[in-house]
Every structure is written in C-alpha cells, then in structure tokens.
Design a protein around this motif. Structure first.
Motif, PDB file in Angstrom:
ATOM      1  N   PHE A 378      -1.482  17.713 -30.408  1.00  0.00           N
ATOM      2  CA  PHE A 378      -2.380  17.111 -29.513  1.00  0.00           C
ATOM      3  C   PHE A 378      -4.012  18.017 -29.472  1.00  0.00           C
ATOM      4  O   PHE A 378      -4.528  17.450 -28.281  1.00  0.00           O
ATOM      5  N   GLY A 379      -3.966  18.806 -30.351  1.00  0.00           N
ATOM      6  CA  GLY A 379      -5.100  19.643 -30.031  1.00  0.00           C
ATOM      7  C   GLY A 379      -5.289  20.734 -28.999  1.00  0.00           C
ATOM      8  O   GLY A 379      -6.067  21.081 -28.697  1.00  0.00           O
ATOM      9  N   VAL A 380      -3.975  21.165 -28.529  1.00  0.00           N
ATOM     10  CA  VAL A 380      -3.827  21.865 -27.301  1.00  0.00           C
ATOM     11  C   VAL A 380      -3.426  23.165 -28.026  1.00  0.00           C
ATOM     12  O   VAL A 380      -2.332  23.220 -28.572  1.00  0.00           O
ATOM     13  N   ARG A 381      -4.217  24.314 -27.938  1.00  0.00           N
ATOM     14  CA  ARG A 381      -3.883  25.738 -28.436  1.00  0.00           C
ATOM     15  C   ARG A 381      -2.721  26.141 -27.783  1.00  0.00           C
ATOM     16  O   ARG A 381      -2.471  25.796 -26.652  1.00  0.00           O
ATOM     17  N   ASN A 382      -1.781  26.495 -28.952  1.00  0.00           N
ATOM     18  CA  ASN A 382      -0.620  27.376 -28.330  1.00  0.00           C
ATOM     19  C   ASN A 382       0.446  26.337 -27.766  1.00  0.00           C
ATOM     20  O   ASN A 382       1.494  26.886 -27.048  1.00  0.00           O
ATOM     21  N   LEU A 383       0.333  25.129 -28.115  1.00  0.00           N
ATOM     22  CA  LEU A 383       1.379  24.274 -27.948  1.00  0.00           C
ATOM     23  C   LEU A 383       2.212  23.930 -29.152  1.00  0.00           C
ATOM     24  O   LEU A 383       1.697  23.376 -30.204  1.00  0.00           O
ATOM     25  N   ASN A 384       3.307  24.409 -29.208  1.00  0.00           N
ATOM     26  CA  ASN A 384       4.221  24.308 -30.196  1.00  0.00           C
ATOM     27  C   ASN A 384       5.450  23.515 -30.042  1.00  0.00           C
ATOM     28  O   ASN A 384       5.951  23.641 -28.912  1.00  0.00           O
ATOM     29  N   TYR A 385       5.986  23.008 -31.344  1.00  0.00           N
ATOM     30  CA  TYR A 385       7.226  22.156 -31.057  1.00  0.00           C
ATOM     31  C   TYR A 385       8.165  22.301 -32.251  1.00  0.00           C
ATOM     32  O   TYR A 385       7.623  22.876 -33.467  1.00  0.00           O
ATOM     33  N   LEU A 386       9.611  22.126 -31.976  1.00  0.00           N
ATOM     34  CA  LEU A 386      10.325  22.232 -33.319  1.00  0.00           C
ATOM     35  C   LEU A 386      11.561  21.233 -32.988  1.00  0.00           C
ATOM     36  O   LEU A 386      12.042  21.199 -31.791  1.00  0.00           O
ATOM     37  N   PHE A 387      11.878  20.598 -34.006  1.00  0.00           N
ATOM     38  CA  PHE A 387      13.094  19.883 -33.932  1.00  0.00           C
ATOM     39  C   PHE A 387      13.917  20.109 -35.347  1.00  0.00           C
ATOM     40  O   PHE A 387      13.618  20.175 -36.140  1.00  0.00           O
ATOM     41  N   GLU A 388      15.301  20.320 -34.924  1.00  0.00           N
ATOM     42  CA  GLU A 388      16.199  20.676 -35.965  1.00  0.00           C
ATOM     43  C   GLU A 388      17.537  20.096 -36.044  1.00  0.00           C
ATOM     44  O   GLU A 388      17.730  19.810 -34.834  1.00  0.00           O
ATOM     45  N   TYR A 389      18.023  19.919 -37.251  1.00  0.00           N
ATOM     46  CA  TYR A 389      19.504  19.270 -37.405  1.00  0.00           C
ATOM     47  C   TYR A 389      20.210  20.555 -38.339  1.00  0.00           C
ATOM     48  O   TYR A 389      19.725  20.983 -39.310  1.00  0.00           O
ATOM     49  N   ASN A 390      21.369  20.853 -37.761  1.00  0.00           N
ATOM     50  CA  ASN A 390      22.325  21.857 -38.552  1.00  0.00           C
ATOM     51  C   ASN A 390      23.723  21.157 -38.573  1.00  0.00           C
ATOM     52  O   ASN A 390      24.066  20.815 -37.560  1.00  0.00           O
ATOM     53  N   THR A 391      24.323  21.416 -39.920  1.00  0.00           N
ATOM     54  CA  THR A 391      25.790  20.949 -40.185  1.00  0.00           C
ATOM     55  C   THR A 391      26.235  22.048 -41.056  1.00  0.00           C
ATOM     56  O   THR A 391      25.808  22.334 -41.824  1.00  0.00           O
ATOM     57  N   VAL A 392      27.662  22.409 -40.791  1.00  0.00           N
ATOM     58  CA  VAL A 392      28.193  23.221 -41.778  1.00  0.00           C
ATOM     59  C   VAL A 392      29.698  22.851 -41.941  1.00  0.00           C
ATOM     60  O   VAL A 392      30.231  22.663 -40.899  1.00  0.00           O
ATOM     61  N   ASP A 393      30.220  22.557 -43.149  1.00  0.00           N
ATOM     62  CA  ASP A 393      31.733  22.294 -43.440  1.00  0.00           C
ATOM     63  C   ASP A 393      32.795  23.573 -42.773  1.00  0.00           C
ATOM     64  O   ASP A 393      32.363  24.558 -42.518  1.00  0.00           O
ATOM     65  N   PRO A 394      33.914  22.916 -42.344  1.00  0.00           N
ATOM     66  CA  PRO A 394      34.921  23.731 -41.948  1.00  0.00           C
ATOM     67  C   PRO A 394      34.972  24.786 -43.073  1.00  0.00           C
ATOM     68  O   PRO A 394      35.222  24.755 -44.204  1.00  0.00           O
ATOM     69  N   TYR A 395      35.484  25.974 -42.605  1.00  0.00           N
ATOM     70  CA  TYR A 395      35.885  27.245 -43.428  1.00  0.00           C
ATOM     71  C   TYR A 395      34.572  27.906 -44.195  1.00  0.00           C
ATOM     72  O   TYR A 395      34.832  28.731 -45.063  1.00  0.00           O
ATOM     73  N   ALA A 396      33.339  27.426 -43.877  1.00  0.00           N
ATOM     74  CA  ALA A 396      32.397  28.055 -44.660  1.00  0.00           C
ATOM     75  C   ALA A 396      32.174  29.338 -44.159  1.00  0.00           C
ATOM     76  O   ALA A 396      32.742  29.702 -42.873  1.00  0.00           O
ATOM     77  N   TYR A 397      31.878  30.397 -44.917  1.00  0.00           N
ATOM     78  CA  TYR A 397      31.701  31.689 -44.629  1.00  0.00           C
ATOM     79  C   TYR A 397      32.820  32.641 -44.477  1.00  0.00           C
ATOM     80  O   TYR A 397      32.863  33.855 -44.333  1.00  0.00           O
ATOM     81  N   THR A 398      34.141  32.020 -44.620  1.00  0.00           N
ATOM     82  CA  THR A 398      35.465  32.698 -44.546  1.00  0.00           C
ATOM     83  C   THR A 398      35.669  33.441 -45.698  1.00  0.00           C
ATOM     84  O   THR A 398      35.153  32.995 -46.778  1.00  0.00           O
TER      85      THR A 398
END
Length: 537
Positions: A378-398
């Motif tokens: 909106f033209g406002v200096r230093n006004l930041n946003y983030l929207f995020e979605y994460n999903t990981v299957d069972p047993y990943a990284y094991t």
C-alpha cells in the motif's frame, strides 16, 4: 554433571578459539546473523526486481546490494549530541568498536531479561540471559563472528513440556537441569570466513543455516541447535553453489560409543548438504537441494567405514553410493518468482525415499510449500507481509535407524513439526522510527503418537519400519489441531546490537480427543541479539 560442564567448556573454548585465530588472518565478507524480524527490514531490496542477488541461503553476507540499507538501519535510532561515553554505548554505538584501514572489531555485552505470566497455567515465567557478541574483519579476505550466552529460565506450560520430553531448549542446547522447573542451558556460535576472491568463500564454525524464501523451510531451517560445520560457497554468475559438511549429535540415542570407554558421549552423525541456486532472470530463481546423513556407528557401537561419497562436492554424488551404506538421502527444489517489484511467490518441494532396515521396505514421501510475500505494501515503507502453506507426508526425514534421521539433538533440521502435518500461517511486520510491530497467526493439523510404541510418522527420530508403520495420509494418528497467534511490540534502543524493550503476547490452543489445552502467555523485557528462536509450535 561433570560431563555436561566439560561439554559447555569446550563450546566456550571453540568460540574463544574462533575469535583468537582471526588475529593471525586477514578478513572480509561479513556475515549478517539471521533473525526473521530483523531481515524483514531488507525486504524492499531483497525482493526488488533490480536485485540479482541469491536470496535463498541464509545468513546473508553484507555485500554491495545490502550495504546502503544496512547502514541506514544501523543509524536509524541515533540520538544526536550525546557526549557521555556510557550513553553513547547504550543508545548509539557498539560497546567496543575499532576501525582501521586493515582491521575492524566490535564487541557487545548481550542480555535477554524478561518476566511473564502463563495465565492458564497460573505460573510466572522469566528469562535471565547474559552473553556477548564479537565480530570484525582483518584485511579484505577474512571475517569472523562469535556469540555466547548463559541462560536460566522458566517457560509457559507447553514449552516446559517440550523441554522435559526432549531435554532440549528449542533451538538452543540441552537442559542441564532436567529435574528442575528452572531450566539451565548455554548457547554458543562462532564462525570464521575466508574469501580469497569475491566469488568464493570458505566458512568454518558452529552455527545454523536456512534454505528458502519463506518463514519455514522444508529443506534446511535454523530451528535446531547450532552445529559444527564447514561450508563452501561459490558464485558463478547466475549460479550459486553451496556445500555444507556438518557434525550432528543426538543426546537421547542409546549411548554405545565403545571407543570412549565411558558410554556417556552423545551419539554422532555426519551430514552433507548441497544446494545450487540458479537466478534464471532478475525475477525468477530455481534451487536444487540434496542432503545425506550417515551415523558414525550403529546401535551396537560398531563404527562405520569411511564413505568417499560423503565428502564428494559433486551435486547428488552422496546419493549414488552403495545401497548397503545405512545413510539417509533427501532431495528437494526451491523456487521464487517476483511477480511485482518487492513482491514474490515462492515454493519448495521435498522428496524423500525412506529406507527401512533389511526387509523393512521403503516409502517415497513428499512435502510442499507455497507462499507469497512482499514489502512496502500500500506504498507504506517497511510494511511487510507473508502468507504460507506447508505440508509434509508421514515418515519424511526418517531413516532406517534413529541416527540416520534428518535431525540434530533430536530436533528436526527442517520444519519444527517434523512430518505428518499441514500448516497455514500469516505474518505482518511493520517498522517505523524506533518501533517494530509484528503479528503472526498459524493454523495447523497433525497426527501425533498415542503411546510410546506408536509411529504415525510425525516424530522424525523414530526409525521407519514398513511392518509397523501406519498409512500414508497426512494427519493420521491422534488427530490434533493447533491455533497459534503471537504479537510483539518492540522499541529499538540501539540497533547496533538490537537492544530493545519488547512486550509480547501468545495465544495458543491445541485440541484433540484428549481435550483442549489453552495457553495465554504475556511477556515483557529487555532483549538484545539477532538470534532466531522459535516458540510457535
């Protein structure tokens, strides 16, 4: 107790050694310690369509693209006309600050002193942290940074449960007083970087890394405790190549190190990480990732032989070794596209073919991340946003055994939830003058284990076995939902060492068939440091 004190002394000695050896070197290429809220102040430059720098690997180096913003931030809270030495050090300057043509050095005393209240738990919380940071350069080729903290504290109920279950203060170190309500731990980092040319750097030390353009990372995050490592980074025009070799530990694994004769040493493993970041254009980038984890010995105490593929710097070379090597290899991709100036979409893909013990079968698991973020909205200096979605299957990284899991000190090296989860989060951050404001909201669903013998795939340290593993659906197990909201207001007293007065509030609700656990946690204190610590799980 003597063993833990000895380990503490060795960590402090490492920090002192890193600081001292720079006295015989020649330095530059200064590393900027990673802290999410502090890094948001650079978003307008980092996500500018005119910026061709590689942004996925953190911490950043303070190069020509970031120097103007960095200098502006460091001078943003200056109080003019302070003649008193003490007042200048509190409000404007480093405690120690030396600059010459061939040598720079700064040093600060660091504190994190806070008081709080866990309302539902009816307990007073507090934190008493004393420490230091020091850094600098010598010549044009060497730079160094080190920090050390001694800590005691009491936390809200959900964090106390976490510490008591793993004997680890999240992302910091093991708890030296596991039987006490007052937790006692240390935190030490130390790095030295040698850059013979602008395009090449070598870094040795103990610290963390983060790969990605979002708040979370499914590839490598800075959630777990610091670890010793050696890193090589090469910039080849639009391509940046990074190789990291690290030693991880697991203090909760069965003590079988027969070579020590004491059976008290933490079990160790070696981790090799390769990452190639390709800036296709000034707007688009694509990264290629792989990691390989090898235990030092098996559960019987038998040491493994040397595997040359582990130190092979060629991308994916660690994944093509002998199938009998009981390691754990994962791969992934990271992408970013600046669809508008200062605004970007980003994504990650995790691929992990989980191998069980002999006859234990295998399973291909995946993880996805998708997000959008921007600066100066909106033209406002230093006004930041983030929207995020994460999903990981069972047993990943094991892995086939506990020590081959993608973890350090029993904590995940990627997402704090481990695996078997879905998460949506949003963060709004605003800086104006001496004030920083940040708000965060998270909604997550995951499946947890009901008994000690269950394995529904969330705990990455539990070995994979196809005969006892459950299904493949995300959320399987004891279905649990998490709602988390956090807000902080900070008044920056001295940006040189991030000295600030900060008030915060956390509202957390965890719900499953066993009931609902609510937490309302209010805190107020004086804080310093650029550490990135997480309590949003």
């Amino acid at each position: 107790m003597q063993a833990t004190r000895a380990i503490k002394c060795r960590k402090i000695a490492l920090a002192a050694f890193m600081l001292l050896i720079t006295g015989v070197a020649y330095s530059q290429t200064t590393q900027l310690p990673y802290q999410y809220q502090f890094y948001q102040k650079f978003n307008a430059d980092v996500f500018s369509v005119n910026n061709k720098a590689h942004t996925a690997l953190k911490p950043f180096f303070i190069d020509s693209a970031l120097t103007p913003r960095y200098d502006s931030i460091m001078s943003s809270a200056k109080y003019p006309n302070l003649k008193s030495w003490f007042l200048r050090k509190v409000f404007n300057e480093h405690v120690f600050d030396v600059k010459t043509d061939d040598f720079t050095f700064y040093g600060d005393f660091m504190v994190d002193l806070s008081i709080g209240r866990d309302i539902q738990g009816k307990r007073t919380t507090w934190l008493n942290t004393r420490g230091f940071q020091a850094g600098g350069t010598i010549g044009k080729k060497f730079s160094f940074y080190t920090s050390g903290y001694e800590n005691q504290g009491r936390f809200a109920g959900y964090l106390m449960d976490y510490v008591d279950s793993l004997h680890i203060v999240p992302g910091q170190a093991y708890d030296r007083e596991p039987q006490s309500q007052t937790k006692d731990w240390s935190y030490v980092t130390a790095v030295i970087t040698y850059a013979p040319i602008k395009q090449l750097s070598f870094t040795l030390g103990q610290d963390k890394h983060f790969i990605g353009d979002g708040y979370r990372s499914l590839l490598l995050s800075d959630y777990a405790s610091p670890y010793p490592f050696f890193r090589v980074t090469a910039d080849l025009g639009p391509v940046q190549y990074t190789a990291i070799w690290a030693q991880m530990q697991d203090h909760n694994a069965i003590k079988t190190d027969s070579h020590s004769g004491l059976h008290t040493n933490n079990r160790r493993k070696w981790t090799a990480i390769h990452y190639i970041d390709w800036n296709i254009t000034s707007r688009a980038s694509l990264g290629f990732f792989n990691a390989y984890v090898v235990p030092e010995s098996d559960d019987n105490g038998t040491r493994r032989g040397f595997d040359a593929n582990f130190i092979n710097p060629i991308f994916f070379a660690s994944s093509i070794g002998s199938s009998k090597q009981p390691g754990n290899s994962i791969a992934g991709f990271n992408a970013k596209y600046k669809f508008l100036d200062k605004h970007a979409v980003y994504a990650q893909l995790l691929l992990d073919k989980v191998q069980g013990l002999e006859g234990g079968g295998s399973r291909t698991t995946k993880g996805y991340q998708a997000g959008v973020r921007g600066a100066d909205i909106f033209g406002v200096r230093n006004l930041n946003y983030l929207f995020e979605y994460n999903t990981v299957d069972p047993y990943a990284y094991t892995g086939a055994e506990r020590l081959s899991s993608y973890s350090s000190y029993a904590e995940p090296l990627a997402h704090p939830y481990g695996a078997n989860f879905k998460e949506m989060l949003g963060i709004l951050n605003y800086s104006i003058g001496k004030f920083d404001f940040q708000g965060k909201m998270i909604y997550a669903k995951y499946g947890i284990d009901v008994t000690a013998t269950d394995n529904y795939g969330k705990n990455v340290t539990r070995p994979y076995n196809s005969t006892t593993a459950a299904g493949t659906s995300v959320g399987q197990g004891f279905d649990t939902s998490l709602k988390f909201a956090e807000g902080t207001i900070s008044y920056i007293v001295n940006p040189r060492y991030n000295l600030r007065v900060e008030a915060g509030a956390i509202v957390r609700q965890q719900t499953n068939d066993a009931g609902t656990v609510n937490t309302t946690w209010l805190t107020f204190g004086v804080r310093t440091s650029f550490r990135n610590l997480y309590n949003d799980f």
